[in-house]
Structures are given as structure tokens and as C-alpha cells.
Design a protein around this motif. Structure first.
Motif, PDB file in Angstrom:
ATOM      1  N   GLY A  42      -7.691  -9.934   0.238  1.00 15.19           N
ATOM      2  CA  GLY A  42      -7.059  -9.011   1.169  1.00 15.19           C
ATOM      3  C   GLY A  42      -6.137  -8.026   0.492  1.00 15.19           C
ATOM      4  N   CYS A  43      -5.421  -8.472  -0.549  1.00 17.24           N
ATOM      5  CA  CYS A  43      -4.562  -7.536  -1.297  1.00 17.24           C
ATOM      6  C   CYS A  43      -5.390  -6.385  -1.860  1.00 17.24           C
ATOM      7  N   ALA A  44      -6.580  -6.691  -2.329  1.00 13.11           N
ATOM      8  CA  ALA A  44      -7.436  -5.666  -2.926  1.00 13.11           C
ATOM      9  C   ALA A  44      -8.172  -4.860  -1.873  1.00 13.11           C
ATOM     10  N   ALA A  45      -8.795  -5.561  -0.901  1.00 12.92           N
ATOM     11  CA  ALA A  45      -9.756  -4.848  -0.054  1.00 12.92           C
ATOM     12  C   ALA A  45      -9.889  -5.439   1.341  1.00 12.92           C
ATOM     13  N   ALA A  46      -8.766  -5.844   1.972  1.00 11.08           N
ATOM     14  CA  ALA A  46      -8.831  -6.073   3.413  1.00 11.08           C
ATOM     15  C   ALA A  46      -9.262  -4.748   4.052  1.00 11.08           C
ATOM     16  N   VAL A  47     -10.121  -4.814   5.055  1.00  8.04           N
ATOM     17  CA  VAL A  47     -10.767  -3.606   5.571  1.00  8.04           C
ATOM     18  C   VAL A  47      -9.724  -2.606   6.081  1.00  8.04           C
ATOM     19  N   VAL A  48      -9.820  -1.392   5.571  1.00 14.48           N
ATOM     20  CA  VAL A  48      -8.896  -0.320   5.941  1.00 14.48           C
ATOM     21  C   VAL A  48      -9.429   0.397   7.176  1.00 14.48           C
ATOM     22  N   LEU A  70     -11.247   6.550   1.400  1.00 17.70           N
ATOM     23  CA  LEU A  70     -10.932   5.195   1.849  1.00 17.70           C
ATOM     24  C   LEU A  70     -11.559   4.151   0.938  1.00 17.70           C
ATOM     25  N   GLY A  71     -12.248   4.617  -0.082  1.00 21.23           N
ATOM     26  CA  GLY A  71     -12.967   3.697  -0.952  1.00 21.23           C
ATOM     27  C   GLY A  71     -14.455   3.824  -0.721  1.00 21.23           C
ATOM     28  N   ASP A  72     -15.238   3.093  -1.520  1.00 20.26           N
ATOM     29  CA  ASP A  72     -16.689   3.213  -1.457  1.00 20.26           C
ATOM     30  C   ASP A  72     -17.313   1.842  -1.681  1.00 20.26           C
ATOM     31  N   SER A  73     -18.253   1.484  -0.826  1.00 24.83           N
ATOM     32  CA  SER A  73     -18.894   0.169  -0.929  1.00 24.83           C
ATOM     33  C   SER A  73     -19.732   0.018  -2.188  1.00 24.83           C
ATOM     34  N   SER A  74     -20.018   1.138  -2.864  1.00 26.82           N
ATOM     35  CA  SER A  74     -20.779   1.047  -4.113  1.00 26.82           C
ATOM     36  C   SER A  74     -19.925   0.508  -5.264  1.00 26.82           C
ATOM     37  N   VAL A  75     -18.617   0.471  -5.067  1.00 27.78           N
ATOM     38  CA  VAL A  75     -17.698  -0.086  -6.065  1.00 27.78           C
ATOM     39  C   VAL A  75     -17.490  -1.572  -5.754  1.00 27.78           C
ATOM     40  N   THR A  76     -17.674  -2.429  -6.741  1.00 23.19           N
ATOM     41  CA  THR A  76     -17.589  -3.877  -6.520  1.00 23.19           C
ATOM     42  C   THR A  76     -16.422  -4.482  -7.288  1.00 23.19           C
ATOM     43  N   ILE A  77     -15.606  -5.240  -6.569  1.00 25.73           N
ATOM     44  CA  ILE A  77     -14.523  -6.024  -7.163  1.00 25.73           C
ATOM     45  C   ILE A  77     -14.896  -7.490  -7.062  1.00 25.73           C
ATOM     46  N   ALA A  78     -14.976  -8.165  -8.190  1.00 24.29           N
ATOM     47  CA  ALA A  78     -15.241  -9.609  -8.217  1.00 24.29           C
ATOM     48  C   ALA A  78     -13.924 -10.351  -8.289  1.00 24.29           C
ATOM     49  N   VAL A  79     -13.726 -11.292  -7.386  1.00 27.97           N
ATOM     50  CA  VAL A  79     -12.531 -12.123  -7.357  1.00 27.97           C
ATOM     51  C   VAL A  79     -12.890 -13.476  -7.965  1.00 27.97           C
ATOM     52  N   PRO A 102       0.807  -1.225   0.000  1.00 33.59           N
ATOM     53  CA  PRO A 102       0.000   0.000   0.000  1.00 33.59           C
ATOM     54  C   PRO A 102       0.841   1.277   0.000  1.00 33.59           C
ATOM     55  N   GLN A 103       1.977   1.232   0.692  1.00 38.73           N
ATOM     56  CA  GLN A 103       2.850   2.409   0.719  1.00 38.73           C
ATOM     57  C   GLN A 103       3.528   2.616  -0.639  1.00 38.73           C
ATOM     58  N   GLN A 104       3.926   1.521  -1.277  1.00 46.21           N
ATOM     59  CA  GLN A 104       4.658   1.650  -2.531  1.00 46.21           C
ATOM     60  C   GLN A 104       3.784   2.208  -3.646  1.00 46.21           C
ATOM     61  N   VAL A 105       2.508   1.853  -3.625  1.00 43.85           N
ATOM     62  CA  VAL A 105       1.597   2.402  -4.648  1.00 43.85           C
ATOM     63  C   VAL A 105       0.848   3.625  -4.124  1.00 43.85           C
ATOM     64  N   GLU A 106       1.223   4.096  -2.939  1.00 43.64           N
ATOM     65  CA  GLU A 106       0.696   5.318  -2.314  1.00 43.64           C
ATOM     66  C   GLU A 106      -0.806   5.266  -2.052  1.00 43.64           C
ATOM     67  N   SER A 107      -1.288   4.072  -1.704  1.00 44.88           N
ATOM     68  CA  SER A 107      -2.684   3.996  -1.271  1.00 44.88           C
ATOM     69  C   SER A 107      -2.867   4.736   0.050  1.00 44.88           C
ATOM     70  N   ASP A 108      -1.856   4.665   0.928  1.00 46.13           N
ATOM     71  CA  ASP A 108      -1.974   5.350   2.210  1.00 46.13           C
ATOM     72  C   ASP A 108      -2.123   6.853   2.026  1.00 46.13           C
ATOM     73  N   GLY A 123      -5.455  -6.474  11.837  1.00 42.27           N
ATOM     74  CA  GLY A 123      -4.642  -7.079  10.795  1.00 42.27           C
ATOM     75  C   GLY A 123      -4.037  -6.114   9.800  1.00 42.27           C
ATOM     76  N   VAL A 124      -4.251  -6.401   8.508  1.00 41.01           N
ATOM     77  CA  VAL A 124      -3.638  -5.644   7.429  1.00 41.01           C
ATOM     78  C   VAL A 124      -4.659  -4.740   6.763  1.00 41.01           C
ATOM     79  N   ALA A 125      -4.188  -3.914   5.842  1.00 45.74           N
ATOM     80  CA  ALA A 125      -5.061  -3.054   5.047  1.00 45.74           C
ATOM     81  C   ALA A 125      -4.903  -3.408   3.580  1.00 45.74           C
ATOM     82  N   GLY A 126      -6.030  -3.503   2.881  1.00 42.00           N
ATOM     83  CA  GLY A 126      -5.987  -3.598   1.431  1.00 42.00           C
ATOM     84  C   GLY A 126      -5.748  -2.217   0.851  1.00 42.00           C
ATOM     85  N   GLN A 127      -6.112  -2.048  -0.408  1.00 44.14           N
ATOM     86  CA  GLN A 127      -5.900  -0.740  -1.047  1.00 44.14           C
ATOM     87  C   GLN A 127      -7.057   0.213  -0.779  1.00 44.14           C
ATOM     88  N   GLY A 128      -8.222  -0.316  -0.442  1.00 42.44           N
ATOM     89  CA  GLY A 128      -9.372   0.530  -0.176  1.00 42.44           C
ATOM     90  C   GLY A 128     -10.577  -0.314   0.174  1.00 42.44           C
TER      91      GLY A 128
END
Length: 525
Positions: free
Chosen positions: A202-208, A146-155, A133-139, A213-218
């Protein structure tokens, strides 16, 4: 069209022939797999595509199936059937069937039901802080959103432990569907072995910002289409069905951390269906270290993601090549895993770089209202150059801060505003399978970031789309740089950084049937 549009969109040649319209279109939807159909790889199956206008898929294919084989599955939206041969049937018998059925009227293709694998290069788990997250500057981006629940990522992956304490709040109440076991619960069957999708999630969207634990990107919403079994393997048909399902669920982003099956018309049609209906497939470039990108990442509809390490060097395992769109961290990535494995672990692979990118894409959509094509361009236009060659980093390393702070309408993000794109539509008709129309597109921008060619034709016919760039030679079924040949008349071709040295050559071709169509060209600055 305006006069200016007409000047950019010219008729090249014109041929008409007589012919009757095709039959009525088939109904849509995925039919249930035959009870007892084995999950995972399906090496004894042949996938057969049926053109629109040629009736019921199962009925059409069944009439050509030999006595020792049977139709075990159909998908009426993507218009294919799976034909299963006995396991003891010689390979020659399957090839003879492919050769014979592809000569029949209305059969668009026949191909093996290839196997895809998770794109993971395991490494020994070790403790440490996250760096992705730091390397891609998500932080840094979290100060904006912090992101929006209206956006859906399908894994689309193995089964995910959606009840994980660091994922549950971002998984939807209806967390997904299982295409491996044909049920409504995508949870892993063997949590100690089936952990890939939990890590990807978790890489995409572990709860920020939840103190756990950890943080995803949003904080995008997650759904899981379980298409790979506990061994990390899955068939073309299961993955294609999962992609269609995710699209129909309204997924903005479809993450596919899988590959290795080679080119497949069935999979090509699935990702094209996704793009045509508003989803953006983001896929792993592959892990064998070769200089070409694996499928499905290599399809033009998909974004191909390579992996870099914490020093921003290309990972030793990462595939690379001219089709790479972006890179992202993929070495020793700390993320969620199944609780039976300890809840968190480090893994490496383009499988990890892909959901990092998907998570950043989710952050961008939380800030900007973008189409899937605009999102694709915006991510590339806001990527960070990390001084790797373009075949290794694509447009650069995905960058969340740039993606959420750069206005797409300013020309820095893919045409989200009125000054960033130009679009024109021409309407005409084809009369039979021997009919085609050729066009050329005269460029509006000197160096466009992307061009999208879309064809919308009749539901009871099968029209195809072919494109050439950098030449004055007409495109055709026997001479093309890009093609879109689904079993219906909804086609789309996306070209990043197109060659503008000559007008774009476009061919609309009737494979079968007749009717009217709209051809739309959208050019992004």
C-alpha cells in the motif's frame, strides 16, 4: 571504438597464460525445494556456490557432503546449493565443512544460510491523515501521471493480501509466488500476524483515485514474492530465489523492506543478477539506529533508503551512513493492512520509507523511458535537499514531482538523453585461471553522478571484476575498493559520485576457465 573512446579506456597491464577452457555451462532455473523443508529461517543450512564451468551444481556439491548432511535445494541460475545438517550437529561440524569445501576446485564460496527480518518498528495505531504522499509531492506529480500498469514493482517480503479492496486493482492477475511454502499463492498464512507486505504494498501502490481508503505513490502493477514467514523472518536462500524470480518476471523495481543478515555472497549474486537483467533493487537501510547501513541495502547494486518523520528529521530508529542513497517518510505511515486487522493501520520503519521510494520510482518510469541505472541516478538527481547530512539523507528526500517533471536528458536526471552519458566497450579474452587484464578509465565528466562497470564473459567460465578509485594502484583480487564475483562471468559494479582524482582502475580476472569477454564502462553526468 572511436578514437576518443580509446583515449578514455586504456590498457594498464597485460598478462597471458595458457590453459584449457572450462566445461559446458549448467542449465538455468530454480529447482524445487525438498518436500517438507521448513519455511522461514534455515539455521542448519550451508549455502555453497559453484563456479560456472564446473558442471552440475547438485552433483558437484553432493560429492563433498558428509554422511549426516544432504543437499536440500539448488538454484542453477545463481549456482548455489543448500546443504542441511541435522539440528543436533555441533556448530564446529558446519564450520569444518565450510573450511573443507571452500578448498575444493570449483567451489566459489560456502556460507551460513543467514536469517533476514522485516525492517519494521511497530507503533501504536492511531487515526489520522496520510502525510507521506504529500511530503514527497506524489500528489503534485499526479497532475502529470497517476502511474502506469506497465511498470511492475515486486514486493519481496511476507505474504501480501493481494485481494485487499485498495490493492486488488494494482496487483497483477498472477499476483506472485510463495518461496516459504513452495507454492504459487503468496497470500499470508496467518493474516492477523502476517501483514507487513500488505502495508508495504500500500505504501508503494495502494490504488490512487479509486474513492477507497488510502493512496500509494502511484498506480504501478504489483507482484509479491513471499520469502518471509508469518514471523517476519526468512532465509538468504528464499530471498535470493525470490529476487531472481522477480527479475525473471520483468520487475522494474524490487522492493526489499528487510535486512539484518550481514554480507552474503548468495544474496550479492542475486541482487547483481537483478541489476544485470534490468531491475532496480530498493532496500531498507535498517532500524537499529546505527551509523552503518544493513544488508542487502549495503550492496552497491541496491539503493539504500533511510527514514524521516513528518518534520523531515531522521527517524530515531533509522540506520544511516555513507551508503544511504535517499530518504523517505517512514514514521507513522498510514497504509493498507490485512482485513482481519482492520484494513488500514499506521506503522513505522525503514520498511515503510522503502516502498514510498519504490512507488515514486514507478511514477518516474511511467513518465520516462529509463534503464535501471538511469532511474537510480534520476531519483537521486531530482531528490529534495531537506538539510540533513548526506549520511542521513543521501542525495535527499525522494521527490515525485521533480522526478516526473524533470527531463532526464536535460542533465538533471541521470543520463536518459544523449548528452547525459558516455559509454565504451573493449573486447578481449582470458586463457586460464592465472590470466587477467588490467585497464584504466580516463574520466569524461569532471563530476559524474555515477559510473557502471559491466563484464560479459563466457557462459562456461567464471570471470570476476575488481575496481579501485582514487588511486593509481591496479585493482586485483587482493586489492580492491569494489568487486563483483558471482559464480558466472556476468559482473557489474555501480559507483555513485565516484572519485575522479585519478583514472579508475579495473581488473578482469579469471577465477576459472577461459574465453572472450566484453568490458563496458558507462559514465553518467
Amino acid at each position: 571504438m572511436s578514437d576518443d573512446s580509446t583515449q578514455r579506456f586504456d590498457r594498464r597491464t597485460f598478462l597471458k597464460a595458457t590453459g584449457a577452457a572450462g566445461a559446458a555451462a549448467a542449465t538455468s532455473g530454480i529447482t524445487a525445494a525438498t518436500p517438507g523443508r521448513d519455511p522461514g529461517p534455515k539455521k542448519d543450512e550451508i549455502l555453497v556456490g559453484v563456479s560456472a564451468g564446473h558442471g552440475d551444481v547438485e552433483g558437484k556439491v553432493s560429492s563433498y557432503v558428509p554422511g549426516n548432511a544432504e543437499v536440500v535445494h539448488t538454484n542453477d541460475t545463481l549456482r548455489y546449493a543448500a546443504v542441511k545438517f541435522p539440528s543436533q550437529a555441533p556448530d564446529k561440524a558446519k564450520q569444518n565443512f565450510i573450511d573443507a569445501i571452500t578448498k575444493k576446485d570449483g567451489i566459489k564460496y560456502a556460507e551460513r544460510n543467514r536469517t533476514f527480518e522485516t525492517q519494521l518498528s511497530p507503533s501504536d495505531p492511531r487515526f489520522g491523515d496520510q502525510y507521506a504522499p504529500q511530503q514527497v509531492e506524489s500528489d503534485a506529480a499526479w497532475d502529470t501521471t497517476l502511474g502506469d500498469s506497465s511498470v511492475t514493482i515486486a514486493v519481496v517480503d511476507t505474504g501480501a493480501q493481494y485481494s485487499h479492496p485498495d490493492l486488488q486493482a494494482n496487483y497483477k492477475s498472477n499476483p506472485g509466488k510463495d518461496f516459504v511454502d513452495s507454492d504459487s499463492d503468496p497470500a499470508p498464512d496467518a493474516p492477523s500476524n502476517e501483514y507487513h507486505a500488505t502495508h508495504v504494498s500500500g505504501c508503494a501502490a495502494a490504488v490512487v483515485d479509486n474513492g477507497t481508503g488510502v493512496a500509494g505513490q502511484g498506480n504501478s502493477s504489483l507482484i509479491n514474492g513471499r520469502a518471509l514467514d508469518e514471523n517476519g523472518s526468512g532465509s538468504t536462500s528464499d530471498i535470493a530465489d525470490a529476487v531472481e524470480w522477480a527479475t525473471d518476471q520483468g520487475a522494474d523495481i524490487i522492493n526489499m523492506s528487510l535486512g539484518g543478515g550481514g554480507y552474503s555472497s548468495t544474496m550479492k549474486n542475486a541482487v547483481q543478477y537483478a541489476v544485470n537483467n534490468g531491475s532496480l533493487p530498493i532496500c531498507a537501510a535498517g532500524n537499529d539506529g546505527s551509523s552503518s547501513v544493513s544488508y542487502p541495502a549495503a550492496y552497491s547494486e541496491c539503493m539504500a533508503i533511510s527514514a524521516v518523520d513528518s518534520s523531515e528529521n531522521l527517524a530515531s530508529f533509522s540506520q544511516y551512513g555513507s551508503k544511504v542513497d535517499l530518504c523517505a517518510p517512514g514514521v507513522d505511515i498510514l497504509s493498507t493492512t490485512t482485513e482481519t486487522r482492520g484494513s488500514y493501520e499506521k506503522l513505522s520503519g525503514t520498511s515503510m520509507a522503502t516502498p514510498v521510494t519504490s512507488g515514486v520510482a514507478g511514477l518516474a518510469l511511467a513518465k520516462w523511458d529509463l534503464t535501471n541505472s538511469e532511474l537510480r541516478s534520476h531519483l537521486k538527481n531530482t531528490a529534495k535537499d531537506i538539510s540533513l547530512s548526506s549520511d542521513k539523507q543521501g542525495a535527499g528526500q525522494v521527490n515525485a514531482y521533480n522526478a516526473v517533471t524533470t527531463d532526464p536528458g536535460s542533465g538533471g536526471g541521470g543520463g536518459g538523453g544523449g548528452d547525459g552519458s558516455t559509454s565504451s566497450t573493449v573486447s578481449d579474452s582470458l586463457s586460464s585461471s592465472s590470466d587477467y587484464d588490467d585497464y584504466e578509465w580516463n574520466w569524461e565528466y569532471s563530476s559524474p553522478s555515477q559510473i557502471v562497470v559491466e563484464l560479459s564473459g563466457p557462459s562456461d567460465a567464471d570471470f570476476d571484476l575488481y575496481v579501485n578509485e582514487g588511486t593509481t594502484t591496479n585493482a586485483s583480487p587482493s586489492n580492491y575498493d569494489y568487486r563483483s564475483i558471482s559464480t558466472n562471468s556476468q559482473e557489474s559494479i555501480t559507483i555513485d559520485s565516484p572519485d575522479t582524482s585519478t583514472p579508475l582502475q579495473i581488473d578482469v580476472d579469471s577465477y576459472s576457465g577461459s574465453g572472450s569477454y566484453d568490458l563496458t564502462i558507462t559514465e553518467y553526468q
